[in-house]
Design a protein around this motif. Structure first.
Motif, PDB file in Angstrom:
ATOM      1  N   VAL A   1      -5.454   0.042   8.690  1.00  0.00           N
ATOM      2  CA  VAL A   1      -6.845  -0.223   9.059  1.00  0.00           C
ATOM      3  C   VAL A   1      -7.632  -0.868   7.914  1.00  0.00           C
ATOM      4  CG1 VAL A   1      -7.113   1.598  10.788  1.00  0.00           C
ATOM      5  CG2 VAL A   1      -7.479   2.150   8.395  1.00  0.00           C
ATOM      6  N   VAL A   2      -7.067  -0.791   6.718  1.00  0.00           N
ATOM      7  CA  VAL A   2      -7.816  -1.193   5.521  1.00  0.00           C
ATOM      8  C   VAL A   2      -8.056  -2.698   5.467  1.00  0.00           C
ATOM      9  CG1 VAL A   2      -7.574  -1.348   3.009  1.00  0.00           C
ATOM     10  CG2 VAL A   2      -7.123   0.811   4.185  1.00  0.00           C
ATOM     11  N   THR A   3      -9.273  -3.084   5.025  1.00  0.00           N
ATOM     12  CA  THR A   3      -9.674  -4.500   5.027  1.00  0.00           C
ATOM     13  C   THR A   3      -9.450  -5.211   3.691  1.00  0.00           C
ATOM     14  OG1 THR A   3     -11.907  -3.778   4.463  1.00  0.00           O
ATOM     15  CG2 THR A   3     -11.462  -4.157   6.790  1.00  0.00           C
TER      16      THR A   3
ATOM     17  N   VAL B   1     -12.411   5.819   9.098  1.00  0.00           N
ATOM     18  CA  VAL B   1     -13.334   6.777   9.711  1.00  0.00           C
ATOM     19  C   VAL B   1     -13.944   6.184  10.980  1.00  0.00           C
ATOM     20  CG1 VAL B   1     -15.433   8.132   9.387  1.00  0.00           C
ATOM     21  CG2 VAL B   1     -13.821   7.914   7.513  1.00  0.00           C
TER      22      VAL B   1
ATOM     23  N   ASN C   1      -6.449   8.243 -11.724  1.00  0.00           N
ATOM     24  CA  ASN C   1      -6.128   8.569 -10.350  1.00  0.00           C
ATOM     25  C   ASN C   1      -6.980   9.719  -9.811  1.00  0.00           C
ATOM     26  OD1 ASN C   1      -4.622   8.310  -8.037  1.00  0.00           O
ATOM     27  ND2 ASN C   1      -2.730   8.057  -9.223  1.00  0.00           N
TER      28      ASN C   1
ATOM     29  N   GLY D   1     -16.884   6.046   3.606  1.00  0.00           N
ATOM     30  CA  GLY D   1     -15.964   6.535   4.628  1.00  0.00           C
ATOM     31  C   GLY D   1     -16.388   7.930   5.029  1.00  0.00           C
ATOM     32  N   CYS D   2     -17.481   8.022   5.736  1.00  0.00           N
ATOM     33  CA  CYS D   2     -18.132   9.317   5.926  1.00  0.00           C
ATOM     34  C   CYS D   2     -18.809   9.347   7.286  1.00  0.00           C
ATOM     35  CB  CYS D   2     -19.144   9.493   4.802  1.00  0.00           C
ATOM     36  SG  CYS D   2     -20.432  10.690   5.085  1.00  0.00           S
TER      37      CYS D   2
ATOM     38  N   THR E   1     -14.604  14.115   6.095  1.00  0.00           N
ATOM     39  CA  THR E   1     -14.192  12.810   5.566  1.00  0.00           C
ATOM     40  C   THR E   1     -15.181  12.359   4.493  1.00  0.00           C
ATOM     41  OG1 THR E   1     -15.400  11.741   7.359  1.00  0.00           O
ATOM     42  CG2 THR E   1     -13.015  11.939   7.626  1.00  0.00           C
ATOM     43  N   GLY E   2     -16.470  12.726   4.674  1.00  0.00           N
ATOM     44  CA  GLY E   2     -17.506  12.322   3.726  1.00  0.00           C
ATOM     45  C   GLY E   2     -17.323  12.950   2.360  1.00  0.00           C
TER      46      GLY E   2
ATOM     47  N   CYS F   1      -5.775   2.693   0.019  1.00  0.00           N
ATOM     48  CA  CYS F   1      -7.110   2.163  -0.293  1.00  0.00           C
ATOM     49  C   CYS F   1      -8.178   2.903   0.500  1.00  0.00           C
ATOM     50  CB  CYS F   1      -7.170   0.674   0.040  1.00  0.00           C
ATOM     51  SG  CYS F   1      -8.811  -0.056  -0.130  1.00  0.00           S
ATOM     52  N   MET F   2      -9.264   3.286  -0.173  1.00  0.00           N
ATOM     53  CA  MET F   2     -10.357   3.966   0.524  1.00  0.00           C
ATOM     54  C   MET F   2     -11.585   3.065   0.641  1.00  0.00           C
ATOM     55  SD  MET F   2     -11.662   6.691  -2.324  1.00  0.00           S
ATOM     56  CE  MET F   2     -13.112   7.074  -1.371  1.00  0.00           C
ATOM     57  N   GLU F   3     -11.392   1.782   0.352  1.00  0.00           N
ATOM     58  CA  GLU F   3     -12.451   0.782   0.507  1.00  0.00           C
ATOM     59  C   GLU F   3     -13.712   1.117  -0.274  1.00  0.00           C
ATOM     60  OE1 GLU F   3     -11.299  -1.095   4.793  1.00  0.00           O
ATOM     61  OE2 GLU F   3     -12.693   0.567   4.866  1.00  0.00           O
TER      62      GLU F   3
ATOM     63  N   GLN G   1       0.382  12.605  -2.638  1.00  0.00           N
ATOM     64  CA  GLN G   1      -0.853  11.886  -2.362  1.00  0.00           C
ATOM     65  C   GLN G   1      -1.249  12.076  -0.907  1.00  0.00           C
ATOM     66  OE1 GLN G   1      -3.082  10.327  -3.937  1.00  0.00           O
ATOM     67  NE2 GLN G   1      -2.301   9.178  -5.675  1.00  0.00           N
ATOM     68  N   LEU G   2      -2.517  12.398  -0.688  1.00  0.00           N
ATOM     69  CA  LEU G   2      -2.996  12.499   0.676  1.00  0.00           C
ATOM     70  C   LEU G   2      -3.228  11.096   1.216  1.00  0.00           C
ATOM     71  CD1 LEU G   2      -5.496  15.325  -0.132  1.00  0.00           C
ATOM     72  CD2 LEU G   2      -3.767  15.527   1.624  1.00  0.00           C
ATOM     73  N   THR G   3      -2.837  10.856   2.445  1.00  0.00           N
ATOM     74  CA  THR G   3      -3.101   9.538   3.034  1.00  0.00           C
ATOM     75  C   THR G   3      -3.870   9.696   4.334  1.00  0.00           C
ATOM     76  OG1 THR G   3      -0.983   9.621   4.154  1.00  0.00           O
ATOM     77  CG2 THR G   3      -1.069   8.371   2.110  1.00  0.00           C
ATOM     78  N   TYR G   4      -4.610   8.641   4.667  1.00  0.00           N
ATOM     79  CA  TYR G   4      -5.399   8.656   5.894  1.00  0.00           C
ATOM     80  C   TYR G   4      -4.755   7.685   6.891  1.00  0.00           C
ATOM     81  CZ  TYR G   4      -9.802   9.027   8.537  1.00  0.00           C
ATOM     82  OH  TYR G   4     -10.744   9.251   9.498  1.00  0.00           O
ATOM     83  N   LEU G   5      -5.512   7.197   7.853  1.00  0.00           N
ATOM     84  CA  LEU G   5      -4.950   6.338   8.901  1.00  0.00           C
ATOM     85  C   LEU G   5      -4.302   5.078   8.311  1.00  0.00           C
ATOM     86  CD1 LEU G   5      -7.768   6.502  11.596  1.00  0.00           C
ATOM     87  CD2 LEU G   5      -6.060   8.199  10.967  1.00  0.00           C
ATOM     88  N   LYS G   6      -3.229   4.647   8.939  1.00  0.00           N
ATOM     89  CA  LYS G   6      -2.499   3.477   8.452  1.00  0.00           C
ATOM     90  C   LYS G   6      -3.003   2.184   9.106  1.00  0.00           C
ATOM     91  CE  LYS G   6       1.802   5.728   7.125  1.00  0.00           C
ATOM     92  NZ  LYS G   6       1.233   6.092   5.818  1.00  0.00           N
TER      93      LYS G   6
ATOM     94  N   SER H   1     -11.179   5.879   4.215  1.00  0.00           N
ATOM     95  CA  SER H   1     -11.849   4.580   4.146  1.00  0.00           C
ATOM     96  C   SER H   1     -12.845   4.439   5.288  1.00  0.00           C
ATOM     97  CB  SER H   1     -10.814   3.468   4.256  1.00  0.00           C
ATOM     98  OG  SER H   1     -10.129   3.585   5.496  1.00  0.00           O
ATOM     99  N   LEU H   2     -13.809   3.542   5.081  1.00  0.00           N
ATOM    100  CA  LEU H   2     -14.796   3.278   6.124  1.00  0.00           C
ATOM    101  C   LEU H   2     -14.112   2.811   7.409  1.00  0.00           C
ATOM    102  CD1 LEU H   2     -17.701   2.851   7.129  1.00  0.00           C
ATOM    103  CD2 LEU H   2     -17.704   0.640   6.018  1.00  0.00           C
TER     104      LEU H   2
ATOM    105  N   HIS I   1      -6.857   4.957  -6.662  1.00  0.00           N
ATOM    106  CA  HIS I   1      -5.694   5.374  -5.870  1.00  0.00           C
ATOM    107  C   HIS I   1      -4.436   4.546  -6.108  1.00  0.00           C
ATOM    108  CE1 HIS I   1      -7.573   8.590  -3.694  1.00  0.00           C
ATOM    109  NE2 HIS I   1      -8.578   7.823  -3.337  1.00  0.00           N
TER     110      HIS I   1
END
Lengths: 343, 99
Positions: free
Chosen positions: B10-12, A315, A177, B72-73, A304-305, B50-52, B3-8, A311-312, B32
Motif C-alpha cells: 500500500v505504501v506510496t 490505515v 531503528n 497513519g492514525c 494505529t495512531g 515504510c510508515m510514510e 519487526q512488526l509489519t502492517y498491511l502490504k 502508514s497513512l 525502519h
C-alpha cells in the motif's frame, strides 16, 4: 516563577543562558506519571529557547528538542555529566515526532531559533544535533543553506546520546531503528485508557437507565441487573481494545489492527458467554457479540495512531472497510439489545 | 524482537535512481531501515516497512524521493474527514487531544 530544573546561569557572548539540572526531582517524576495518564498533557511545556547543562564552551555540542516537558526532561537527563547546549524549539508542548509530522518541529522554527539565539556567536562549530525522529519536519540541507549550520541526526532514543557521543557523533543502524517493544506499548496504555474521557461515565449511565425499560414500564431491579451486566460488557470491550490488544499486539494474528481488536473482543465475549454474563436470550447474546466486537475493533484500530509502524495509506485502506462495518455492527447490536428489553 | 509489519503493498514511497547522488541521508533518517545501498546509490529494500513519515523525502537534497506522507492514525483521518482537510492529529495549537 522559575521552574525547578533551572539551577543557575551561564554567561555567553549573547547574554545569560539558564543552566539546567540533569537530575529529575521528585516533582518531575510525579508530573511524568500524571502526564502518562493524560493529566495536564496538553499543557506540559517548557519555555522555548537556549539552555545549558554542565559548563558548556564554544566547542560544546548543541542538542535540539521540543518544548514538551517530557521530551525536554528525557534529553537533560541523558546529558548527565556532559557539557552541552540545549536548544528548545516551540512545538506548542508537543513531542518531537508528532510535532515533526505536523511541521511545528520544522525547518522554519529551527532556522528561527538558530538566528534568534545567535548560536553563531555562542558556538564556533556551526552544527546542531537533532533527534532523528525530527527529520520528518526538518530538512537538513535547507537548514544548511539558510543558516550555514549543519544538522547532525542523533539517535532515536535520548538514552543513547552518551553512546552516540562516545562513538564520534555517529548513530549506528541500531540507534536509528524504531522498535515497539512491550515496555513501550505498556507506557502508552494509560493514555489509551483515558481516550473515552467523560463518555466513560456517560455511556454506562445511559445503559443503566435504558436497562430498566421493559414492556411493563420501568423496573429498578431490571436496571440494576441488566444495566450492571451491560456496564461490565462495555468495560470489557474497552479493556480489550485499549489494553489487551496493544499489550499483546505482535502475538495476536492478523495485520489489521481492527481484526486484532475483534479477535480479542470476541475471545472475551466467548469467555463471558460461558460465565453467563452475556445475557439471558439468544438475541441479547448476539447483540453483545456485535457491540463488544465493534468497540474493541474500533479502539484497537485507533491504536494505529500510537503505533510506530503504520502508514497513512495502510490505515486509510484498513478504515475504508472496517469503520463502516464497526458502525453497522454497533448499531445493530444496540438496537437488538434494546429490543430484548421488551421481549 | 521481530519487526512488526502492517498491511502490504500500500505504501506510496518511490525513489528515482537517476537523481540519487548516493549521499545516504535517506538511510540516516529512516526509522525502519527501508533503504539499502549498493553501487553508490540507495535502493528500496523493505518497502512494506515504510510508515510514510516523509523524513527521507524531506532530507533528500536531490529530490529523488517521493512519498505521500501523513499521520497513519485513525483519529487523524477521522478529523480530516470531518473537516474536509488532510488527515491531522490536531496536536498543535489547539486544546483537543493529541496523538
Amino acid at each position: 516563577m522559575k521552574p525547578g530544573f533551572i539551577n543557575g546561569t551561564i554567561t555567553t557572548p549573547n547574554g545569560e543562558v539558564p543552566s539546567v539540572s540533569t537530575k529529575w526531582s521528585r516533582q518531575d517524576v510525579w508530573s511524568t506519571i500524571k502526564v502518562r495518564w493524560s493529566f495536564g498533557r496538553n499543557n506540559y511545556q517548557v519555555r522555548p529557547g537556549l539552555y545549558a547543562t554542565g559548563s558548556p564552551y564554544s566547542t560544546s555540542k548543541v542538542y535540539v528538542t521540543a518544548n514538551f516537558k517530557l521530551s525536554f526532561d528525557h534529553l537533560r537527563r541523558a546529558l548527565d555529566g556532559m557539557n552541552a547546549w540545549i536548544l528548545v524549539l516551540d512545538t506548542k508542548g508537543v513531542n518531537v515526532w508528532c510535532a515533526a509530522g505536523k511541521g511545528t518541529f520544522g525547518t522554519r522554527e529551527l532556522v528561527y531559533r538558530i538566528r534568534a539565539h545567535k548560536l553563531d556567536k555562542i558556538i564556533d562549530h556551526q552544527a546542531v544535533i537533532v533527534p532523528q525522529l525530527g527529520a520528518t519536519g526538518i530538512s537538513a540541507h535547507e537548514v544548511k543553506t539558510q543558516t550555514g549550520f549543519k544538522v547532525i541526526y542523533g539517535p532515536v532514543r535520548a538514552a543513547e546520546i552518551k553512546t552516540f557521543a562516545d562513538s564520534g557523533y555517529k548513530a549506528t543502524p541500531e540507534m536509528r531503528n524504531v522498535k515497539f517493544p512491550l515496555r513501550e506499548r505498556i507506557k502508552l496504555i494509560p493514555v489509551e485508557l483515558t481516550y473515552g474521557k467523560y463518555y466513560l461515565l456517560l455511556v454506562p449511565a445511559v445503559f443503566f437507565i435504558l436497562a430498566g425499560l421493559n414492556s411493563h414500564g420501568y423496573s429498578i431491579d431490571a436496571a440494576w441487573s441488566n444495566g450492571g451486566r451491560a456496564v461490565i460488557n462495555l468495560m470489557a470491550a474497552y479493556v480489550a481494545g485499549c489494553v489487551l490488544t496493544p499489550a499483546f499486539l505482535p502475538w495476536i494474528p492478523f495485520k489489521r489492527f481492527s481484526l486484532k481488536g475483534l479477535t480479542v473482543g470476541w475471545l472475551i465475549a466467548i469467555l463471558f458467554l460461558f460465565l453467563n454474563l452475556l445475557g439471558s436470550s439468544i438475541f441479547e447474546k448476539i447483540s453483545w457479540f456485535l457491540i463488544v466486537g465493534a468497540i474493541s475493533a474500533f479502539l484497537a484500530m485507533n491504536f494505529t495512531g500510537s503505533s510506530t509502524f503504520t502508514s497513512l495509506s495502510g490505515v486509510r485502506k484498513e478504515m475504508k472497510l472496517s469503520l463502516p462495518l464497526q458502525i453497522i455492527a454497533a448499531a445493530i447490536g444496540l438496537i437488538g439489545w434494546f429490543i430484548t428489553r421488551f421481549i | 524482537m521481530k519487526q512488526l509489519t502492517y498491511l502490504k503493498n500500500v505504501v506510496t514511497l518511490e525513489l528515482d535512481l537517476q537523481k540519487c547522488n548516493g549521499c545516504k541521508m535517506c538511510i540516516t533518517v529512516c526509522p525502519h531501515e527501508v533503504f539499502g545501498f549498493s553501487e553508490k546509490k540507495a535502493f528500496i529494500k523493505n518497502k512494506d516497512q515504510c510508515m510514510e513519515c516523509g523524513a527521507c523525502e524531506k532530507n533528500c537534497p536531490e529530490g529523488a524521493i517521493s512519498v505521500r506522507s501523513g499521520v497513519g492514525c485513525v483519529a487523524g483521518i477521522i478529523n480530516g474527514i470531518m473537516r474536509g482537510s488532510e488527515p491531522s492529529c490536531d496536536c498543535s495549537g489547539t486544546k483537543s487531544d493529541c496523538c
